[in-house]
Design a protein around this motif. Sequence first.
Motif, PDB file in Angstrom:
ATOM      1  N   ASN A 178       5.006  -0.219   3.426  1.00  0.00           N
ATOM      2  CA  ASN A 178       3.969   0.430   2.617  1.00  0.00           C
ATOM      3  C   ASN A 178       3.845  -0.223   1.247  1.00  0.00           C
ATOM      4  OD1 ASN A 178       3.080   2.398   4.444  1.00  0.00           O
ATOM      5  ND2 ASN A 178       4.885   3.644   3.987  1.00  0.00           N
ATOM      6  N   ALA A 179       5.009  -0.580   0.665  1.00  0.00           N
ATOM      7  CA  ALA A 179       4.988  -1.240  -0.641  1.00  0.00           C
ATOM      8  C   ALA A 179       4.344  -2.624  -0.516  1.00  0.00           C
ATOM      9  CB  ALA A 179       6.401  -1.348  -1.194  1.00  0.00           C
ATOM     10  N   PHE A 195       2.067  -3.561   1.631  1.00  0.00           N
ATOM     11  CA  PHE A 195       0.616  -3.421   1.778  1.00  0.00           C
ATOM     12  C   PHE A 195      -0.027  -3.053   0.441  1.00  0.00           C
ATOM     13  CE2 PHE A 195      -3.131  -0.679   2.619  1.00  0.00           C
ATOM     14  CZ  PHE A 195      -3.984  -1.692   3.002  1.00  0.00           C
ATOM     15  N   TYR A 196       0.642  -2.183  -0.296  1.00  0.00           N
ATOM     16  CA  TYR A 196       0.105  -1.765  -1.597  1.00  0.00           C
ATOM     17  C   TYR A 196      -0.079  -2.979  -2.512  1.00  0.00           C
ATOM     18  CZ  TYR A 196      -0.441   1.188  -5.772  1.00  0.00           C
ATOM     19  OH  TYR A 196      -0.924   1.811  -6.897  1.00  0.00           O
ATOM     20  N   LEU A 197       0.944  -3.842  -2.561  1.00  0.00           N
ATOM     21  CA  LEU A 197       0.863  -5.020  -3.433  1.00  0.00           C
ATOM     22  C   LEU A 197      -0.221  -5.979  -2.931  1.00  0.00           C
ATOM     23  CD1 LEU A 197       4.670  -5.698  -4.030  1.00  0.00           C
ATOM     24  CD2 LEU A 197       3.068  -4.611  -5.577  1.00  0.00           C
ATOM     25  N   ARG A 198      -0.306  -6.140  -1.616  1.00  0.00           N
ATOM     26  CA  ARG A 198      -1.329  -7.044  -1.066  1.00  0.00           C
ATOM     27  C   ARG A 198      -2.726  -6.476  -1.297  1.00  0.00           C
ATOM     28  NH1 ARG A 198      -0.154  -9.206   4.760  1.00  0.00           N
ATOM     29  NH2 ARG A 198      -1.719 -10.715   4.074  1.00  0.00           N
ATOM     30  N   ALA A 199      -2.844  -5.160  -1.240  1.00  0.00           N
ATOM     31  CA  ALA A 199      -4.158  -4.541  -1.458  1.00  0.00           C
ATOM     32  C   ALA A 199      -4.623  -4.715  -2.903  1.00  0.00           C
ATOM     33  CB  ALA A 199      -4.103  -3.052  -1.098  1.00  0.00           C
ATOM     34  N   ARG A 200      -3.721  -5.186  -3.772  1.00  0.00           N
ATOM     35  CA  ARG A 200      -4.124  -5.461  -5.154  1.00  0.00           C
ATOM     36  C   ARG A 200      -4.317  -6.960  -5.390  1.00  0.00           C
ATOM     37  NH1 ARG A 200      -5.477  -1.254  -4.572  1.00  0.00           N
ATOM     38  NH2 ARG A 200      -4.724   0.701  -5.447  1.00  0.00           N
ATOM     39  N   GLY A 201      -4.172  -7.759  -4.320  1.00  0.00           N
ATOM     40  CA  GLY A 201      -4.504  -9.180  -4.449  1.00  0.00           C
ATOM     41  C   GLY A 201      -3.331 -10.138  -4.381  1.00  0.00           C
ATOM     42  N   LEU A 202      -2.105  -9.623  -4.294  1.00  0.00           N
ATOM     43  CA  LEU A 202      -0.961 -10.530  -4.205  1.00  0.00           C
ATOM     44  C   LEU A 202      -0.812 -11.017  -2.764  1.00  0.00           C
ATOM     45  CD1 LEU A 202       1.592  -8.490  -6.347  1.00  0.00           C
ATOM     46  CD2 LEU A 202       0.140 -10.375  -7.072  1.00  0.00           C
ATOM     47  N   THR A 203      -0.513 -12.291  -2.596  1.00  0.00           N
ATOM     48  CA  THR A 203      -0.320 -12.809  -1.238  1.00  0.00           C
ATOM     49  C   THR A 203       0.932 -12.181  -0.631  1.00  0.00           C
ATOM     50  OG1 THR A 203       1.063 -14.630  -1.969  1.00  0.00           O
ATOM     51  CG2 THR A 203      -1.295 -15.067  -1.867  1.00  0.00           C
ATOM     52  N   ALA A 204       1.048 -12.314   0.689  1.00  0.00           N
ATOM     53  CA  ALA A 204       2.213 -11.740   1.366  1.00  0.00           C
ATOM     54  C   ALA A 204       3.500 -12.304   0.761  1.00  0.00           C
ATOM     55  CB  ALA A 204       2.138 -12.026   2.862  1.00  0.00           C
ATOM     56  N   LEU A 239       9.197  -7.782  -4.361  1.00  0.00           N
ATOM     57  CA  LEU A 239      10.067  -6.697  -3.892  1.00  0.00           C
ATOM     58  C   LEU A 239      11.533  -7.133  -3.835  1.00  0.00           C
ATOM     59  CD1 LEU A 239       7.876  -5.018  -1.109  1.00  0.00           C
ATOM     60  CD2 LEU A 239       8.208  -4.311  -3.477  1.00  0.00           C
ATOM     61  N   PRO A 264      -5.530  -8.644   3.915  1.00  0.00           N
ATOM     62  CA  PRO A 264      -5.723  -7.600   2.895  1.00  0.00           C
ATOM     63  C   PRO A 264      -5.801  -8.167   1.474  1.00  0.00           C
ATOM     64  CG  PRO A 264      -3.907  -7.015   4.371  1.00  0.00           C
ATOM     65  CD  PRO A 264      -4.389  -8.369   4.794  1.00  0.00           C
ATOM     66  N   ASP A 265      -4.934  -9.146   1.177  1.00  0.00           N
ATOM     67  CA  ASP A 265      -4.933  -9.687  -0.180  1.00  0.00           C
ATOM     68  C   ASP A 265      -6.162 -10.548  -0.448  1.00  0.00           C
ATOM     69  OD1 ASP A 265      -2.965 -10.970   1.757  1.00  0.00           O
ATOM     70  OD2 ASP A 265      -3.266 -12.638   0.381  1.00  0.00           O
ATOM     71  N   ALA A 271      -8.859  -8.163  -1.377  1.00  0.00           N
ATOM     72  CA  ALA A 271      -8.689  -7.692  -2.759  1.00  0.00           C
ATOM     73  C   ALA A 271      -9.154  -8.753  -3.749  1.00  0.00           C
ATOM     74  CB  ALA A 271      -7.222  -7.335  -3.007  1.00  0.00           C
ATOM     75  N   ARG A 272      -8.797 -10.009  -3.462  1.00  0.00           N
ATOM     76  CA  ARG A 272      -9.201 -11.071  -4.394  1.00  0.00           C
ATOM     77  C   ARG A 272     -10.710 -11.323  -4.357  1.00  0.00           C
ATOM     78  NH1 ARG A 272      -4.399 -13.319  -2.391  1.00  0.00           N
ATOM     79  NH2 ARG A 272      -5.524 -14.793  -1.075  1.00  0.00           N
ATOM     80  N   PHE A 331      -5.658   4.348  -3.390  1.00  0.00           N
ATOM     81  CA  PHE A 331      -4.907   4.972  -2.301  1.00  0.00           C
ATOM     82  C   PHE A 331      -4.897   6.493  -2.411  1.00  0.00           C
ATOM     83  CE2 PHE A 331      -2.114   1.665  -0.164  1.00  0.00           C
ATOM     84  CZ  PHE A 331      -2.832   0.585  -0.645  1.00  0.00           C
ATOM     85  N   VAL A 363       1.834   4.182  -3.507  1.00  0.00           N
ATOM     86  CA  VAL A 363       3.211   3.929  -3.082  1.00  0.00           C
ATOM     87  C   VAL A 363       4.119   3.743  -4.299  1.00  0.00           C
ATOM     88  CG1 VAL A 363       4.662   2.407  -1.689  1.00  0.00           C
ATOM     89  CG2 VAL A 363       2.276   2.797  -1.039  1.00  0.00           C
ATOM     90  N   ILE A 372       7.148   2.013  -6.081  1.00  0.00           N
ATOM     91  CA  ILE A 372       7.860   0.745  -5.918  1.00  0.00           C
ATOM     92  C   ILE A 372       8.940   0.618  -6.993  1.00  0.00           C
ATOM     93  CG2 ILE A 372       7.613  -1.737  -5.593  1.00  0.00           C
ATOM     94  CD1 ILE A 372       4.694  -1.310  -4.973  1.00  0.00           C
ATOM     95  N   PHE A 405       3.419  -5.973 -12.561  1.00  0.00           N
ATOM     96  CA  PHE A 405       2.705  -5.941 -11.284  1.00  0.00           C
ATOM     97  C   PHE A 405       1.207  -6.119 -11.486  1.00  0.00           C
ATOM     98  CE2 PHE A 405       0.283  -2.401  -9.196  1.00  0.00           C
ATOM     99  CZ  PHE A 405      -0.107  -3.100  -8.070  1.00  0.00           C
TER     100      PHE A 405
END
Lengths: 432, 251
Positions: A379-380, A382-391, A398, B73-74, B77-78, B85, B89, B91, B99
């Motif tokens: 979940n964390a 996905f949250y970070l990726r949903a803000r634009g960070l690559t996997a 993390l 997904p990223d 976003a970009r 959400f 979440v 973190i 972040f």
Amino acid sequence: MSDIRTGYIEAFQKQRAKSREAARRAAIARFGELGLPTRRAENWRFTNLRPLEQRLFPPAPAGTVPAATLPPLYRLGVPSHRFVLVNGRFAPALSDMGDLPLGVSLRPLAESAPALAPALDAPFLRESNPFLALNAAFFEDGFDLSMTDVVAGEQPSPPPELDRPIEILHLAAAANPVSLHTRNRLCIPPGRRCTIVETFAGSGPYWTNAVLEIAIGDGAALRHIVLQDEGKEAVHLGHRRIRLGAGARYDGFTLALGSQLSRQDTIVTIEGERAECLLNGAYLLRGSQEATIATLIDHAAPGSATREVFKGVVADRAHGVFQGKIVVRQAAQKTDAHQLNKNLLLGRQAVVDTKPELEIYADDVKCSHGAAIGDLDENALFYLRARGLTAAEARRMLIDAFAGEAIDLVADGAARSYLRRHLERWLAAREE
Amino acid sequence: MLEITNLHARLADGREILKGVDLTVKAGEVHAIMGPNGSGKSTLAGVLAGRPGYEVTAGSVAYEGRDLLALAPDERAREGLFLAFQYPVEIPGVNNMYFLRAALNAVRRQRGEAELDAGQFLKAARAKLKLLDIGEDLLQRPVNVGFSGGEKKRNEIFQMAMLEPKLAILDETDSGLDIDALRVVANGVNKLRSPERAAILITHYQRLLDYVVPDVVHVLSHGRIVRSGDKSLATELECRGYAFLDDAAAE
């Protein structure tokens, strides 16, 4: 394996150490009796010693200190007293002891060994650890830090504080297999305090077999930060013995990043009341690295506290081991001891063995232990990726947070930044 | 800007949740999607943002003419898509400011803009916090850790304000908020309204729509959009409840 045992005995016969002859002979005889540990020994059952079983690492001969430079990577970056060992021997050219306050002595063990002789040898040979025996047979040098609690003459009492940290660098450079056996000592008398940052680093096929004895007197305090960043081909065995007096405080942290095989044993004996032991650390392993953190904290006096947190990041095919034991003796009422080991497992073939252990003989104590092994929170991520960070960026953030929380336990600001820098370096190298 | 055509999606356990959603959102518009629990609202938001655990079995989603579902997904976003959400979440160990700066710089790189250094970022962040009437202590805390429900939602709106998305999707951001927090959310959306941007407000209640007036209101039921209309549809739903939808379907 018996070949390896014979190999070290033969290497001993060839060496020309001039000091402590009887003690060395007794030590190599003890090693001959013990041989290398097998997996049948409970204390060694998780540690894969194959690199030491397959290859002989003859002791580095004297006078072969290669010309080395001090890598900027391993500078603490604040004014300090710096003591450097290269291949197990004091390297004056790289050291910079600066002005040590009156009553503080930091010198090569080779100089102080004759005066210390019986204390250096007696206790270890009764034990069944062959690496301690081998160390006793071969060590020539190390660092010896001591302080006096009173300074003769007109100096004010108590004597001036040691306000800069002491940096100890154990550097190694080997073209052929060699073993580096050092004996190191740290003695803090009652009421004094000290911060020491120890780093192990090097390159080539070497084996570090370092033993460190620490005595912290009544009301004294030590901050002890260790970075184990040995070379890729290296084997690192570090053995630390710590004794705490009444009201003494040990605040230790280990960051283990390097070597193909490493094992760090820390044995703390709390001899005085109301002492405090903080023993924390992190290990980050990748490739096929093997690392064991083994700790034994022995509460022998009442009213003392232990806080122990070790965090592990184990990736690829690496193998991490945590064996932590806290003993509370019958006399040690009102002990307050907590131990925690948390691991992130980042590869399908990565393995963690964790064995937290409490052994309590007193009835009025507060003790707990815990262990966890998990992977990154989906979940964390996905949250970070949903803000634009690559996997990859999200994973890195993390992992950084996980290990960084351990490093945040380091109280000394300069040491904390130093370890942070090395954590970032590890994370950056992982992405390449 | 967004064109959803006959979208079908199911969960990993095979349950079909979306059963043919059609929706077109043009730049400059604010759409509200309402519907009872279990109608598929959050699934729709999750599929648009690329949340793992859903499988699209039919249909398509075009975002600015591109196949949205083909993007990670990223990447979405970009490219300017933002999901606030429903359950932000926590973190531990990741500082909110660190972040968000990393996220903002990722988005800025994509837009061909220069990255912000720590000082520039802090200045921009403070300005947005002030505009939204959110306390600055938010910056120094680990992401969502120990935040109250209202603080988590404010943090989502703050992130949205910083990232300035082209298409913002708010998944029940208004649920469980007191009136002050609701105003913060509404304010965040209204400040972002412009002819180039669009927003989709997923909500259970009509309350938020008193503060953010939508151009179109849709009703999602059993995985399909069953009615669309203007603001008055939301009022009607508020008065009559969602039950009338089933009555209408039965007729």
